[in-house]
Design a protein around this motif. Structure first.
Motif, short mmCIF file in Angstrom:
data_model
loop_
_atom_site.label_atom_id
_atom_site.label_comp_id
_atom_site.label_asym_id
_atom_site.label_seq_id
_atom_site.Cartn_x
_atom_site.Cartn_y
_atom_site.Cartn_z
N UNK A 30 39.62 -7.34 -6.62
CA UNK A 30 38.91 -6.37 -5.79
C UNK A 30 38.99 -5.01 -6.48
N UNK A 31 38.10 -4.12 -6.13
CA UNK A 31 38.11 -2.77 -6.70
C UNK A 31 38.15 -1.79 -5.54
N UNK A 32 39.08 -0.84 -5.63
CA UNK A 32 39.23 0.15 -4.57
C UNK A 32 39.34 1.54 -5.17
N UNK A 33 38.63 2.48 -4.61
CA UNK A 33 38.65 3.87 -5.05
C UNK A 33 39.70 4.64 -4.26
N UNK A 34 40.58 5.37 -4.98
CA UNK A 34 41.65 6.12 -4.32
C UNK A 34 41.80 7.50 -4.96
N UNK A 35 42.51 8.37 -4.27
CA UNK A 35 42.72 9.74 -4.77
C UNK A 35 43.83 9.76 -5.83
N UNK A 36 43.90 10.87 -6.56
CA UNK A 36 44.97 11.05 -7.54
C UNK A 36 46.34 11.03 -6.85
N UNK A 37 46.41 11.58 -5.66
CA UNK A 37 47.66 11.58 -4.91
C UNK A 37 48.11 10.15 -4.59
N UNK A 38 47.16 9.29 -4.25
CA UNK A 38 47.49 7.89 -3.97
C UNK A 38 47.94 7.17 -5.24
#
Length: 158
Positions: A30-38
């Motif tokens: 799967x592909x998930x977009x996350x923040x730099x903080x995450x």
């Protein structure tokens, strides 16, 4: 975010450029977009500076590729980071946990993924290069046993 046809095309490119066997679409990560903080929280919670340049990683237990949410997946350059992580998916499907079992295997896995990423960029008319510094690095004598937390240092003549 990213279509299945783009995912399949990238998987085929990752397989062709790496020499690793392709996998069926239903086994793709799967592909998930996350923040730099995450990214920092998930990968480098105790040493956040270690993740300052990280834009993507493959989480084996979750079979998920996490991408920094500022990547533009319409850009070939940014798409190359997803391709890099897909190489890790193919490596894992073929070799299992050994790809990140120790520093030497991790560096070997990264070198292949960067080589594929750079070939992909060149094949698409881009001259960006990533991971070249690994050629001048070696595993430190002291390693942390935590998976993915490797210590490398300049390869100096002693």
């Amino acid at each position: 975010m990213i279509t299945e046809s783009v995912m399949v095309s990238l998987m085929i490119a990752a397989s062709r450029l790496s020499g690793l066997p392709a996998i069926p679409a239903e086994q793709m990560a799967a592909v998930k977009s996350i923040s730099q903080e995450e990214i920092i929280t998930m990968q480098c919670p105790t040493e956040p500076d270690e993740c300052s340049g990280m834009v993507a990683f493959y989480d084996i237990p979750k079979n998920t590729i996490f991408l920094k949410n500022t990547l533009d997946l319409d850009s070939t350059r940014d798409l190359s980071f997803l391709l890099h992580e897909m190489v890790h998916v193919l490596q894992y499907k073929k070799f299992g946990d050994t790809i990140f079992s120790d520093c030497d295997n991790t560096v070997r896995s990264e070198k292949l993924a960067y080589a594929v990423q750079n070939k992909f960029l060149l094949n698409n008319g881009l001259f960006d290069r990533f991971g070249d510094s690994l050629a001048y690095m070696t595993c430190s004598d002291v390693q942390d046993a935590k998976q993915g937390n490797i210590k490398i240092e300049p390869n100096l003549v002693k």
